[in-house]
Write a protein that holds these residues in place. Structure first.
Motif, mmCIF file in Angstrom:
data_model
loop_
_atom_site.group_PDB
_atom_site.id
_atom_site.type_symbol
_atom_site.label_atom_id
_atom_site.label_comp_id
_atom_site.label_asym_id
_atom_site.label_seq_id
_atom_site.Cartn_x
_atom_site.Cartn_y
_atom_site.Cartn_z
ATOM 1 N N MET A 196 0.827 -1.207 0.000
ATOM 2 C CA MET A 196 0.000 0.000 0.000
ATOM 3 C C MET A 196 0.864 1.260 0.000
ATOM 4 O O MET A 196 0.551 2.227 -0.697
ATOM 5 N N ALA A 197 1.966 1.251 0.747
ATOM 6 C CA ALA A 197 2.869 2.418 0.782
ATOM 7 C C ALA A 197 3.537 2.617 -0.581
ATOM 8 O O ALA A 197 3.640 3.742 -1.067
ATOM 9 N N ALA A 198 3.972 1.523 -1.200
ATOM 10 C CA ALA A 198 4.596 1.627 -2.528
ATOM 11 C C ALA A 198 3.596 2.151 -3.542
ATOM 12 O O ALA A 198 3.925 3.012 -4.369
ATOM 13 N N LEU A 199 2.373 1.668 -3.486
ATOM 14 C CA LEU A 199 1.343 2.121 -4.414
ATOM 15 C C LEU A 199 1.026 3.594 -4.207
ATOM 16 O O LEU A 199 0.865 4.344 -5.173
ATOM 17 N N ASP A 200 0.990 4.008 -2.966
ATOM 18 C CA ASP A 200 0.736 5.430 -2.679
ATOM 19 C C ASP A 200 1.858 6.290 -3.249
ATOM 20 O O ASP A 200 1.606 7.339 -3.845
ATOM 21 N N ASP A 201 3.107 5.844 -3.080
ATOM 22 C CA ASP A 201 4.246 6.578 -3.640
ATOM 23 C C ASP A 201 4.163 6.657 -5.164
ATOM 24 O O ASP A 201 4.425 7.706 -5.749
ATOM 25 N N ILE A 202 3.807 5.541 -5.794
ATOM 26 C CA ILE A 202 3.700 5.508 -7.253
ATOM 27 C C ILE A 202 2.599 6.443 -7.731
ATOM 28 O O ILE A 202 2.782 7.221 -8.665
ATOM 29 N N ASN A 203 1.442 6.355 -7.074
ATOM 30 C CA ASN A 203 0.305 7.174 -7.508
ATOM 31 C C ASN A 203 0.525 8.658 -7.249
ATOM 32 O O ASN A 203 0.300 9.487 -8.129
#
Length: 116
Positions: free
Chosen positions: A37-44
């Motif tokens: 979830m943290a990686a996805l938030d960073d990507i988005n």
């Protein structure tokens, strides 16, 4: 084998028995993982947001199941062979396909060799 194509994942009880259900369960847990979830938030927010056009926001998702169908589940399985004499399996390595691959319930073969 046809029954394995049913999605029997029960979110409330966190159970699954069929191959498709197990894939859906894995997908659920991967998407709920705090690191994912943290990686996805960073990507988005740090990357994809810059590619938005007007009010259309570009967003990504991270997951493994995609189209969780029986054919897809079988394609992701690998068969590792061993002589039983050592702990070194024959099968798949990360650089070259080897061994046997399941694809849409049909066997496809490639060169069999000992993987390092």
């Amino acid at each position: 084998m046809k029954a394995e194509g049913a999605n029997d994942f029960d979110v409330d009880n966190d159970t699954a028995i069929t191959l498709v259900g197990i894939m859906r369960r894995a997908e659920h847990h991967i998407r709920s993982n705090s690191t994912v979830m943290a990686a996805l938030d960073d990507i988005n927010s740090g990357y994809l947001e810059k590619f938005s056009i007007g009010s259309d926001t570009l967003r990504g998702e991270i997951g493994v199941a995609g189209d969780a169908t029986l054919s897809r589940a079988l394609e992701r399985l690998e068969l590792r062979l061993s002589t039983g004499q050592s702990n070194e399996p024959w099968g798949w390595d990360t650089t070259t396909p080897c061994s046997w691959l399941l694809s849409s319930c049909c066997w496809a073969t490639t060169t069999l060799r000992r993987c390092s």
